[in-house]
Design an enzyme around this catalytic site. Structure first.
Site, PDB file in Angstrom:
ATOM      1  N   GLU A   1      -7.089  -9.053   2.255  1.00 46.28           N
ATOM      2  CA  GLU A   1      -6.560  -7.849   1.613  1.00 46.28           C
ATOM      3  C   GLU A   1      -5.135  -7.611   2.084  1.00 46.28           C
ATOM      4  O   GLU A   1      -4.803  -7.808   3.248  1.00 46.28           O
ATOM      5  CB  GLU A   1      -7.434  -6.641   1.980  1.00 46.28           C
ATOM      6  CG  GLU A   1      -6.976  -5.344   1.334  1.00 46.28           C
ATOM      7  CD  GLU A   1      -7.854  -4.148   1.703  1.00 46.28           C
ATOM      8  OE1 GLU A   1      -7.927  -3.215   0.897  1.00 46.28           O
ATOM      9  OE2 GLU A   1      -8.454  -4.161   2.799  1.00 46.28           O
TER      10      GLU A   1
ATOM     11  N   CYS B   1     -12.645  -4.889   0.232  1.00 44.82           N
ATOM     12  CA  CYS B   1     -12.847  -4.098   1.439  1.00 44.82           C
ATOM     13  C   CYS B   1     -13.907  -3.006   1.267  1.00 44.82           C
ATOM     14  O   CYS B   1     -15.103  -3.279   1.331  1.00 44.82           O
ATOM     15  CB  CYS B   1     -11.513  -3.528   1.909  1.00 44.82           C
ATOM     16  SG  CYS B   1     -11.522  -3.036   3.650  1.00 44.82           S
TER      17      CYS B   1
ATOM     18  N   LYS C   1      -9.284  -2.576  -6.812  1.00 42.79           N
ATOM     19  CA  LYS C   1     -10.245  -1.966  -5.894  1.00 42.79           C
ATOM     20  C   LYS C   1     -10.882  -0.745  -6.537  1.00 42.79           C
ATOM     21  O   LYS C   1     -10.187   0.190  -6.954  1.00 42.79           O
ATOM     22  CB  LYS C   1      -9.524  -1.590  -4.596  1.00 42.79           C
ATOM     23  CG  LYS C   1     -10.421  -1.185  -3.445  1.00 42.79           C
ATOM     24  CD  LYS C   1      -9.567  -1.008  -2.183  1.00 42.79           C
ATOM     25  CE  LYS C   1     -10.379  -0.807  -0.938  1.00 42.79           C
ATOM     26  NZ  LYS C   1      -9.508  -0.764   0.267  1.00 42.79           N
TER      27      LYS C   1
END
Length: 286
Positions: A50, A160, A119
């Site tokens: 990331e 994440c 995301k």
């Protein structure tokens, strides 16, 4: 099983735990070198961390953000093509229409972009006395599931904080994904507590391989990443794991082993769909 089928039932995944600096050009140069090294080590699918082109932090996202396609994705495209790998390009801050996103792009061995994942779940947490972080101060959330096909298997992508949401992994598994990849940057509070636990949980619950790629740890950074990029198998075992420093780890993904696990413990067939269900409300893999 034919010899070709046996070959296709296994492939090598390489996970690059990159040391990220404040100099974008240096980060991109390091990506080129390490993707080449990963391919030289047999990696057929390569995973980056990331925020690989920028320090991680809401104060950095606006100044490091790029259009897609742009400078960083051009480097990814070239690295994928030069090394003939599927390259999961971690994530970068993306600017589009006046909004910022935390976005992962995936490139095929021909250098073409085959997926962009924004995301979905923004990292807004507050652990008193330890860490407060609010991605929503600068970022907007994505609104799409993201999967892509390779000659080896179907792959589901999260970034994440997405890993904490079990429903996403369940849907990916139900849609045929056998490998889930999560570029991520857990910190020194959540990392030791939850990083490996979450990966093992997602792998075990869904009988899939799970791989995570973190930036290497930089104690001088404003946000200190935990590191410890990891690959977990469908039995919930850690099969490869980095320390805190820059490294490349490898894992041989064995799809026959995955199939065997699913036959031995057939949870898919045993689900009580008459009592409960996890479904997606939209289709698409953009």
């Amino acid at each position: 099983m034919s010899s070709l089928a046996k070959v296709m039932s296994k492939f090598r995944l390489a996970v690059v735990q990159l040391q990220v600096s404040s100099v974008k050009a240096d980060n991109l140069s390091r990506v080129r070198r390490l993707v080449k090294e990963a391919a030289g080590g047999g990696g057929q699918v390569v995973l980056l961390p990331e925020c690989f082109n920028s320090p991680y932090g809401t104060s950095f996202f606006p100044s490091y953000a790029e259009k897609i396609p742009g400078e960083s994705t051009q480097v990814l495209s070239e690295a994928a093509k030069e090394n003939k790998v599927y390259l999961v390009g971690g994530s970068i801050p993306e600017e589009d229409g006046g909004k910022l996103y935390n976005s992962c792009t995936v490139f095929g061995p021909d250098g073409e972009m085959i997926l962009k994942h924004r995301k979905i779940h923004l990292f807004d947490i507050d652990v008193p006395g330890k860490i407060r972080f609010q991605e929503s101060e600068t970022l907007s959330p994505g609104d799409s599931l993201s999967m892509f096909e390779t000659p080896f298997c179907k792959v589901g992508v999260g970034i994440c904080y997405d890993i904490r949401f079990a429903e996403l992994a369940q849907i990916y598994s139900r849609k045929g994904c056998q490998l889930l990849v999560y570029p991520g940057a857990f910190n020194m509070t959540t990392g030791p507590a939850h990083w490996e636990l979450l990966q093992r949980g997602r792998a075990l619950d869904n009988q899939v391989y799970v791989a995570t790629a973190s930036p290497a740890r930089d104690e001088s950074a404003s946000y200190v990443a935990w590191g410890h990029s990891t690959v977990v198998n469908p039995w919930g075992e850690v099969v490869s794991k980095a320390g805190p420093e820059e490294a490349i780890i490898y894992a041989d993904i064995d799809l026959q082993y995955l199939s065997d696990i699913r036959q031995q413990i057939p949870i898919t067939a045993q689900r009580r769909d008459d009592l409960y269900a996890v479904t997606s409300t939209q289709e698409g893999s953009g």
